[in-house]
Design a protein around this motif. Structure first.
Motif, short mmCIF file in Angstrom:
data_model
loop_
_atom_site.label_atom_id
_atom_site.label_comp_id
_atom_site.label_asym_id
_atom_site.label_seq_id
_atom_site.Cartn_x
_atom_site.Cartn_y
_atom_site.Cartn_z
N ALA A 147 0.84 -1.21 0.00
CA ALA A 147 0.00 0.00 0.00
C ALA A 147 0.87 1.25 0.00
O ALA A 147 0.57 2.24 -0.67
N LEU A 148 1.97 1.16 0.74
CA LEU A 148 2.88 2.31 0.79
C LEU A 148 3.53 2.56 -0.58
O LEU A 148 3.65 3.70 -1.02
N TYR A 149 3.92 1.47 -1.25
CA TYR A 149 4.49 1.61 -2.59
C TYR A 149 3.47 2.26 -3.53
O TYR A 149 3.81 3.11 -4.35
N GLN A 150 2.24 1.81 -3.40
CA GLN A 150 1.21 2.35 -4.29
C GLN A 150 1.01 3.84 -4.04
O GLN A 150 0.87 4.63 -4.97
N GLN A 151 1.01 4.22 -2.75
CA GLN A 151 0.87 5.64 -2.42
C GLN A 151 2.03 6.45 -2.98
O GLN A 151 1.87 7.58 -3.44
N LEU B 163 0.78 12.08 -22.47
CA LEU B 163 -0.24 11.75 -23.47
C LEU B 163 -0.71 10.31 -23.34
O LEU B 163 -1.89 10.02 -23.47
N THR B 164 0.23 9.41 -23.11
CA THR B 164 -0.16 8.01 -22.92
C THR B 164 0.57 7.48 -21.69
O THR B 164 1.80 7.39 -21.69
N PRO B 165 -0.14 7.16 -20.64
CA PRO B 165 0.51 6.64 -19.43
C PRO B 165 0.96 5.19 -19.63
O PRO B 165 0.47 4.51 -20.52
N PRO B 166 1.89 4.75 -18.81
CA PRO B 166 2.33 3.35 -18.92
C PRO B 166 1.21 2.40 -18.51
O PRO B 166 0.47 2.69 -17.58
N ASP B 167 1.12 1.30 -19.20
CA ASP B 167 0.09 0.31 -18.92
C ASP B 167 0.76 -0.86 -18.21
O ASP B 167 1.45 -1.66 -18.83
N ARG B 168 0.56 -0.91 -16.91
CA ARG B 168 1.25 -1.94 -16.12
C ARG B 168 0.25 -2.74 -15.30
O ARG B 168 -0.80 -2.24 -14.95
N GLY B 169 0.67 -3.95 -14.96
CA GLY B 169 -0.12 -4.74 -14.02
C GLY B 169 0.26 -4.31 -12.61
O GLY B 169 0.94 -3.30 -12.41
N GLU B 170 -0.17 -5.10 -11.64
CA GLU B 170 0.13 -4.71 -10.27
C GLU B 170 1.63 -4.75 -10.01
O GLU B 170 2.19 -3.88 -9.35
N PHE B 171 2.27 -5.77 -10.56
CA PHE B 171 3.69 -5.95 -10.24
C PHE B 171 4.59 -5.38 -11.32
O PHE B 171 4.20 -5.27 -12.48
#
Lengths: 258, 341
Positions: A147-151, B163-171
């Motif tokens: 959560a901290l990384y995301q913030q 203009l176009t943000p990076p498209d990433r998954g959670e990791f």
């Protein structure tokens, strides 16, 4: 015409972070009774460390000259692990460690933070093995860190959880098992579970590592295990987006067995 | 870090109204292996290309997947193919084209080429996995499209826009590639008025994270500065500075491969151009030094006379170039003027 840029014309250390949480068994048995017969351990843990076991009950595996308690080997191995990461130019900016002690108290002995500001925690063997509670504390810490990384807008790799025990849980693993199964199902965590000595209950340990079977440490080869672990962690911290890291399974033979 | 920067107002870009203002695009693209490759000796898996002309410019980036054995080949092939396909578009095409359609055509054509090349080499298509991003600007319009975790910035005189943000998954090690199933749905596409921007900067994720602070949306000052450089000195010098200053500094901050590709538009009056060194005049006017440059400058002066009251100027000396040569120079200069319409 001189075209120049200053250091603060960029944002610094955008390295993706790799949070690694350890759950380390610091129960009494890690202090020197790792080679006692199973029934002695069972008796000791059921009595929650209140009973001092007479030496004559240790019919097997009595300490011999030069014998070092497992907790000391674990302490040395952990120290080497910290140093190896610190010396790796990439991992030192990426890997963050948290160590949860699992003994008389379940407590975070070293919380997440930059590796160059971390201190190797002192491990003291004492008390039972509340593994379920310790795993939950580690999972909570990983969630909070994410959560901290995301913030902070930092990218991060799939977190790692390393569990090491020489016995079996003296509390319930049910909640930890449920949480881990959910995380593993969604590929949100990488787990290594390691049994220390012959009395580690791998069958029970398998409940909290559904993706890969737990391993048993050969003797007290903590150094070899931590060397392998640091190499694996460094490999992930140097990986690229989209990369699926294949761990060095052949290297496990140097320290572990199924 | 300073407040969000704005492009330095350069006097040459704000000359009082002048009969002839010539504009042109300059581009640059460079990829260098990241520090994580130092110990493994792995090649740079990024690729970048550019094309710059008087009225059209193109920049392309591709980032090969670290886990795939031949992804650097995929990235290079994807970047080359994208550049070639985009070069087929004219200013009129860019003005009229549906940006979704352009992107879809590029995607299908490039993906097909990459898959065929992989299979022909006895590899799996996935071995050539890479991200892809491009910007094409022509006349008064631009189209920017990105697939994966690269970033495209529009740098204006007063604002910067992602203009176009990076498209990433959670990791961190998850994104979408050209060869990923269903990747056609992952494109981020923008189009609009090219006049709003002095330049477009494309970078792969390693460099991108040093230039854009995701939680706050702030942009690093370096972004504005490198675009502004093109108004200050020759493109040759700017390219050298990007290679020798910008990229090494970005590389210190990330372990990933580092790629930047940019296209920037500069506009000068003829009077300013006449004050440049010969080398910079030739570079700006897109011609070699010598007779060619002299003829192009003379043609520009004649065009100026056409647009001004002739009585205000002394008659031009006789020029030896043929009518055909004069028309060729005039065509080129009109494209430069059109870029500044």
């Amino acid at each position: 015409m001189t075209l120049t840029l200053k250091q603060d014309d960029f944002f610094s250390n955008p390295s993706p972070r790799l949070p690694v949480a350890f759950v380390l068994d610091t129960s009494t048995s890690m202090g020197g009774r790792a080679d006692y017969p199973a029934w002695v351990l069972k008796l000791a843990t059921s009595l929650d460390g209140l009973l001092t076991i007479p030496a004559h009950l240790a019919q097997h595996g009595k300490p011999t000259a030069g014998w070092v308690p497992p907790i000391n080997e674990l302490q040395q191995g952990l120290g080497s692990f910290y140093n190896a990461l610190l010396e790796d130019e990439i991992a030192r900016w990426s890997v963050e460690l948290c160590v949860v002690g699992c003994g008389r108290q379940v407590e975070i002995l070293d919380d997440f933070g930059p590796i160059d500001q971390a201190t190797v925690p002192a491990l003291v063997a004492d008390g039972p093995t509340p593994l379920g509670e310790a795993i939950n504390v580690a999972l909570d810490a990983l969630e909070q860190r994410k959560a901290l990384y995301q913030q902070a807008g930092l990218d991060y790799y799939q977190p790692w959880l390393v569990i090491m025990t020489d016995g079996q849980a003296t509390d319930s693993l049910d909640r930890a098992e449920l949480r881990i199964r959910e995380l593993c199902k969604n590929k949100r965590i990488t787990i290594f579970a390691l049994g220390i000595g012959n009395d580690a209950n791998l069958k029970e340990l398998a409940r909290v590592t559904p993706a890969r079977p737990p391993l048993r440490l050969q003797g007290l080869r903590f150094q070899e295990f931590f060397q392998w672990l640091s190499a694996s962690v460094e490999q992930v911290s140097a990986s690229q987006p989209g990369e699926t890291i294949k761990l060095d399974l052949s290297g496990i033979a140097a320290w572990g067995e199924l | 870090m300073n407040e969000q920067p704005t492009l330095t107002e350069h006097p040459e870009n704000h000359e009082p109204s002048s009969p002839i203002r010539l504009g042109r695009w300059f581009g640059h693209a460079r990829s260098v292996a990241g520090r994580s490759h130092d110990r493994t000796g792995a090649p740079c898996q990024d690729a970048s290309r550019y094309f710059d002309g008087p009225d059209i410019a193109i920049a392309v980036i591709a980032d090969g997947a670290g886990s795939r054995q031949h992804s650097q080949l995929g990235a290079q092939l994807a970047a080359d193919c994208t550049l070639l396909w985009l070069q087929a578009l004219s200013v009129h095409d860019i003005a009229a084209a549906d940006e979704q359609l352009v992107t879809r055509v590029i995607y299908e054509a490039v993906r097909s080429q990459v898959v065929q090349a992989a299979l022909a080499a006895g590899h799996e298509p996935d071995d050539y996995a890479c991200t892809l991003g491009f910007v094409i600007a022509g006349g008064k319009r631009f189209i920017a499209a990105n697939l994966g975790d690269g970033l495209i910035f529009g740098v204006g005189r007063e604002t910067i826009e992602l203009l176009t943000p990076p498209d990433r998954g959670e990791f961190a090690n998850v994104t979408w590639f050209l060869t990923s199933p269903g990747s056609h749905t992952r494109w981020s596409i923008r189009s609009g008025d090219a006049d709003l921007y002095a330049g477009f900067v494309l970078c792969t994720d390693g460099v991108g994270d040093t230039l854009w602070h995701r939680p706050t949306g702030r942009f690093a000052p370096a972004l504005t500065q490198i675009v502004g450089w093109f108004s200050q000195t020759s493109a040759t010098e700017v390219r050298d500075s990007i290679n020798q200053t910008f990229l090494p500094m970005a590389r210190q901050r990330t372990t990933d491969d580092c790629t930047i590709a940019l296209i920037c538009r500069t506009v000068f009056t003829l009077e300013h151009i006449e004050g440049f060194s010969l080398a910079r005049q030739a570079e700006f006017l897109g011609i070699r030094k010598g007779n060619g440059l002299r003829n192009r400058l003379d043609t520009a002066r004649n065009l100026r006379r056409e647009t001004e009251n002739e009585s205000t100027h002394e008659p031009l000396p006789p020029n030896s170039m043929t009518e055909r040569t004069a028309e060729r120079h005039a065509d080129y200069l009109r494209r430069m003027m059109r870029a500044n319409d």
